[in-house]
Design an enzyme around this catalytic site. Sequence first.
Site, PDB file in Angstrom:
ATOM      1  N   VAL A  16      19.907  -8.409  28.220  1.00  0.00           N
ATOM      2  CA  VAL A  16      21.270  -9.756  27.908  1.00  0.00           C
ATOM      3  C   VAL A  16      20.341 -10.035  26.707  1.00  0.00           C
ATOM      4  O   VAL A  16      21.337 -11.034  25.963  1.00  0.00           O
ATOM      5  CB  VAL A  16      21.768 -10.610  28.828  1.00  0.00           C
ATOM      6  CG1 VAL A  16      22.110  -9.977  30.055  1.00  0.00           C
ATOM      7  CG2 VAL A  16      20.285 -11.787  29.613  1.00  0.00           C
ATOM      8  N   LYS A  17      19.161  -9.809  26.131  1.00  0.00           N
ATOM      9  CA  LYS A  17      18.645 -10.993  25.191  1.00  0.00           C
ATOM     10  C   LYS A  17      18.817 -10.062  23.625  1.00  0.00           C
ATOM     11  O   LYS A  17      19.467  -9.020  23.136  1.00  0.00           O
ATOM     12  CB  LYS A  17      17.009 -10.858  25.826  1.00  0.00           C
ATOM     13  CG  LYS A  17      16.667 -11.836  26.543  1.00  0.00           C
ATOM     14  CD  LYS A  17      16.900 -12.420  26.565  1.00  0.00           C
ATOM     15  CE  LYS A  17      16.038 -13.560  27.986  1.00  0.00           C
ATOM     16  NZ  LYS A  17      17.126 -13.154  29.228  1.00  0.00           N
ATOM     17  N   ASN A  18      18.938 -11.239  22.611  1.00  0.00           N
ATOM     18  CA  ASN A  18      19.191 -10.626  21.250  1.00  0.00           C
ATOM     19  C   ASN A  18      18.552  -9.253  20.483  1.00  0.00           C
ATOM     20  O   ASN A  18      19.373  -8.669  20.053  1.00  0.00           O
ATOM     21  CB  ASN A  18      18.685 -11.593  20.177  1.00  0.00           C
ATOM     22  CG  ASN A  18      19.056 -13.110  20.116  1.00  0.00           C
ATOM     23  OD1 ASN A  18      19.726 -12.661  21.043  1.00  0.00           O
ATOM     24  ND2 ASN A  18      19.616 -13.529  19.272  1.00  0.00           N
TER      25      ASN A  18
END
Length: 424
Positions: free
Chosen positions: A196-198
């Site tokens: 879910v990270k950038n």
Amino acid sequence: MNIPFSPPFIDQSVVDQVLDTLNNNWITTGPKVKALEQEVKVITGTDEVICVNSWTSGAILMLKWFGVKAGDEVIVPAYTYSATALAVLHCGAIPVMVDVLDDFSIDPEKVKAAITTKTKAIIAVDIAGWPCDYNALKQVISDPHIQKKFKCNSEKQSKLNRILLISDAAHSIGSIYLNKPAAQHCDVTIFSFHAVKNITTAEGGAVCLNLPVQFDHEAEYTYLKMYTLNGQNKDALSKSKGAGWRYDILFQGLKINMPDICAAVGLAQIRKYNSDLLPKRKAIAKKYFESFQEEEWFISPPLISTQRESCYHLFPLRVKGLSEEQRDQVIDDLAALGVATNVHFIPMPMLTLFKDMGYKIEDYPMAYQNYACEISLPIYPQLTQSEIDFIINSVVSCVQIQLDKNLKAIDTNVVELKQMAVAS
């Protein structure tokens, strides 16, 4: 509408990098990992980068590297994901929780008050991509009275001769502090590349070294790479080359290396991060802010100031006047409309493990206040303008329903009080 909370960004460049890895017949740690480490070095301006299989592994690695052990203390904010404290526990040490500020970041004054002769490190957390006030934290650990408390119990501790400052930058790749990448303001910065990270590698993380001049960064990189491979002096790629099979185990390490098949995903993303992915996140955050700022209930998340800028990992909306239960109802109502949201985070003292260890949420009032009315909205490059507009309208509608209930309750109470006054 069916708007997920945070799907990974997968375009043709990601697919091409993964296929290239598969076609090269090398999927564990190798050239893709090395290339990703170099890209992270460029984007952060730090001295060395070691890719690992998760943020948690990276934190355990660096605490062990520094010699943190049973009986030692590591200061962490009460408002963070549990991994921040779990990494400390995995080293046998004690997580000392302190409260946070209104902007979600760790309170430097609370940190200063919590330091003892057992304190070995501070892990400051960049919630939602908003950097902590690292200059204030550095002033704390460089205070002569604080430095006198520091007791060296390992070779690395003696070399540093003070408390180690670690940034839990799981949310904050690309964040800015004092006109520089925030990672340049800590001894150690650890990123997460979770799905879910950038920037994602499906699972993974990266440790960035920005240690003082008395440390040989190249030597530390070599040592830490061995540490991620069980303390082995030769990686699988080197061993695979004909006669280079013989290896040795030099010390008790961990098995936490990142494979190339994962690095390939992150490699494609990071090469377009500053030019494409990050600006799109910023534009969505700006649209949210401009749309909500006229609402009396809107508490703006920290996004940009003269000293700091978020990397817009989350848009942590807070709603003035909502109880925790009403916040939960807003989330349920949004889900019924097809908008997935989240909460970041449940403060650690509210979780069973930490409650059983004696931590009490009453000791961290700001952490609870931030949590109780927080709703994390979808923010990612794939969102369309119509989806963004739908999210905004849905949030305004669902929040207003709950606030109207509060007004009705107040009106009812006023009527009852008037009736009681007349009756008396």
